[in-house]
Design a protein around this motif. Structure first.
Motif, PDB file in Angstrom:
ATOM      1  N   ASP A 162      47.114  38.746  49.065  1.00 37.77           N
ATOM      2  CA  ASP A 162      46.259  39.562  49.928  1.00 37.77           C
ATOM      3  C   ASP A 162      46.554  41.040  49.704  1.00 37.77           C
ATOM      4  OD1 ASP A 162      44.274  39.917  51.831  1.00 37.77           O
ATOM      5  OD2 ASP A 162      45.667  39.838  53.518  1.00 37.77           O
ATOM      6  N   TRP A 163      47.847  41.382  49.548  1.00 40.87           N
ATOM      7  CA  TRP A 163      48.211  42.776  49.265  1.00 40.87           C
ATOM      8  C   TRP A 163      47.520  43.284  48.018  1.00 40.87           C
ATOM      9  CZ3 TRP A 163      50.997  43.732  44.663  1.00 40.87           C
ATOM     10  CH2 TRP A 163      51.191  45.097  44.406  1.00 40.87           C
ATOM     11  N   LEU A 164      47.584  42.506  46.922  1.00 40.72           N
ATOM     12  CA  LEU A 164      47.009  42.961  45.666  1.00 40.72           C
ATOM     13  C   LEU A 164      45.498  43.135  45.779  1.00 40.72           C
ATOM     14  CD1 LEU A 164      47.372  43.716  42.726  1.00 40.72           C
ATOM     15  CD2 LEU A 164      47.227  41.285  42.138  1.00 40.72           C
ATOM     16  N   ASP A 165      44.827  42.165  46.375  1.00 40.32           N
ATOM     17  CA  ASP A 165      43.382  42.265  46.549  1.00 40.32           C
ATOM     18  C   ASP A 165      43.013  43.475  47.399  1.00 40.32           C
ATOM     19  OD1 ASP A 165      40.547  41.095  46.648  1.00 40.32           O
ATOM     20  OD2 ASP A 165      41.080  41.176  48.772  1.00 40.32           O
ATOM     21  N   LEU A 166      43.747  43.672  48.478  1.00 46.14           N
ATOM     22  CA  LEU A 166      43.463  44.782  49.384  1.00 46.14           C
ATOM     23  C   LEU A 166      43.706  46.123  48.708  1.00 46.14           C
ATOM     24  CD1 LEU A 166      42.767  45.758  52.238  1.00 46.14           C
ATOM     25  CD2 LEU A 166      45.198  45.495  52.822  1.00 46.14           C
ATOM     26  N   TYR A 167      44.835  46.276  48.027  1.00 45.76           N
ATOM     27  CA  TYR A 167      45.133  47.556  47.388  1.00 45.76           C
ATOM     28  C   TYR A 167      44.067  47.916  46.362  1.00 45.76           C
ATOM     29  CZ  TYR A 167      46.974  51.407  44.902  1.00 45.76           C
ATOM     30  OH  TYR A 167      47.071  52.653  44.337  1.00 45.76           O
ATOM     31  N   ARG A 168      43.673  46.966  45.551  1.00 47.18           N
ATOM     32  CA  ARG A 168      42.680  47.264  44.513  1.00 47.18           C
ATOM     33  C   ARG A 168      41.348  47.679  45.126  1.00 47.18           C
ATOM     34  NH1 ARG A 168      41.883  42.474  41.124  1.00 47.18           N
ATOM     35  NH2 ARG A 168      41.195  43.798  39.379  1.00 47.18           N
ATOM     36  N   ARG A 169      40.964  47.059  46.221  1.00 47.47           N
ATOM     37  CA  ARG A 169      39.704  47.429  46.868  1.00 47.47           C
ATOM     38  C   ARG A 169      39.784  48.822  47.484  1.00 47.47           C
ATOM     39  NH1 ARG A 169      38.523  44.793  51.012  1.00 47.47           N
ATOM     40  NH2 ARG A 169      40.168  43.231  51.179  1.00 47.47           N
ATOM     41  N   VAL A 170      40.890  49.135  48.132  1.00 47.93           N
ATOM     42  CA  VAL A 170      41.051  50.461  48.735  1.00 47.93           C
ATOM     43  C   VAL A 170      41.069  51.539  47.657  1.00 47.93           C
ATOM     44  CG1 VAL A 170      42.616  51.943  50.061  1.00 47.93           C
ATOM     45  CG2 VAL A 170      42.225  49.582  50.785  1.00 47.93           C
ATOM     46  N   ALA A 171      41.803  51.306  46.569  1.00 53.49           N
ATOM     47  CA  ALA A 171      41.889  52.297  45.494  1.00 53.49           C
ATOM     48  C   ALA A 171      40.525  52.565  44.881  1.00 53.49           C
ATOM     49  CB  ALA A 171      42.872  51.819  44.426  1.00 53.49           C
ATOM     50  N   ARG A 172      39.746  51.531  44.671  1.00 54.13           N
ATOM     51  CA  ARG A 172      38.416  51.727  44.074  1.00 54.13           C
ATOM     52  C   ARG A 172      37.471  52.416  45.049  1.00 54.13           C
ATOM     53  NH1 ARG A 172      39.067  46.281  40.948  1.00 54.13           N
ATOM     54  NH2 ARG A 172      39.639  47.129  38.898  1.00 54.13           N
TER      55      ARG A 172
END
Length: 273
Positions: A162-172
């Motif tokens: 969940d962390w990885l999915d969330l971080y990538r979405r926020v960064a984009r």
């Protein structure tokens, strides 16, 4: 990125948990691919210098040369000045700069270096063109960026996923590209650089101390940082979800068999003479 923008939001911000990571970085653990190319009299531009630990290392490696550290955030330069002063370096200067429009003449530097920068900018190809422009003929553009999708760890954890999915979405959503590492060579070629050597490097966190440090800074960053604020303000996560992700980080850090690897793409580009 579907739409190139000249600026992007720095996803992490400069919370203490972020600086805990940035001040750990050295030329040895973050720029080893470049060090064999340095000579004592080189003029180096260090883009996105942050608190200046890599900048100071580079300055020590070019004792008869000079290093200019630049960052988009004026406040962090005070930390960089303190780092240089604490090491009694006299061949460092610091300034505010935008990598998309560098305030330096053509052909100024022997090396133009950027560590973990292009993943956060709106137009990395334009940034690389600017880096090439201010590099002297025969000089080097040196770039290293993490690739989030390629990060891997053990044991598996839904909370870490969940962390990885969330971080990538926020960064984009902030205008960046978190999987920049794999794109560096392609960006460099699009920017007109022709002599490009592409490599990769890793950080690995496996000992008890390494796991405690890495998991602790990410747990703290997840609930109290610029990243946390942008995750909630942008509607990507609730406070409760962020707390659950932070707990997953702490649980992973407590595992004796825990292991985490960060993959980085690296490019050394020599400007045509």
């Amino acid at each position: 990125m579907s739409e190139a923008r000249e600026t992007a939001v720095y996803t992490h911000g400069h919370h203490e948990s972020v600086l805990r990571s940035h001040t750990w970085r050295t030329a040895a653990n973050s720029a080893a691919y470049l060090l064999g190319s340095l000579t004592p009299r080189m003029r180096i531009l260090d883009i996105g210098c942050g608190p200046g630990t890599i900048t100071a290392d580079l300055a020590e490696l070019v004792p008869e040369g000079h290093v200019t550290g630049v960052d988009h955030a004026p406040g962090i330069l005070e930390r960089a000045r303190a780092t240089a002063a604490g090491r009694r370096l006299t061949n460092v200067d610091l300034a505010v700069a935008d990598v998309h429009a560098l305030d330096f003449p053509d052909d100024t530097f022997d090396v133009v270096h950027a560590h973990q920068v292009l993943q956060h900018v709106g137009d990395p190809v334009r940034a690389l063109r600017e880096m090439r422009r201010v590099t002297a003929p025969g000089g080097l553009v040196a770039v290293r960026d993490a690739d989030y999708a390629a990060m891997t760890w053990y044991p598996g954890s839904p909370g870490m996923d969940d962390w990885l999915d969330l971080y990538r979405r926020v960064a984009r959503a902030n205008g960046g590209e978190p999987d920049a590492g794999r794109r560096l060579k392609a960006w460099a070629l699009r920017a007109g650089l022709t002599d490009v050597t592409a490599t990769s490097g890793t950080w690995t966190f496996a000992t008890a101390d390494e796991r405690a440090w890495w998991s602790g800074l990410w747990a703290d960053r997840t609930v109290a940082s610029g990243y946390a604020e942008r995750a909630t303000a942008g509607g990507h996560a609730t406070v409760e979800r962020l707390r659950a992700v932070a707990e997953a980080w702490r649980e992973w850090g407590a595992r004796e068999d825990g292991w985490f690897s960060v993959l980085h793409g690296e490019i050394l580009c020599r400007k045509e003479a």
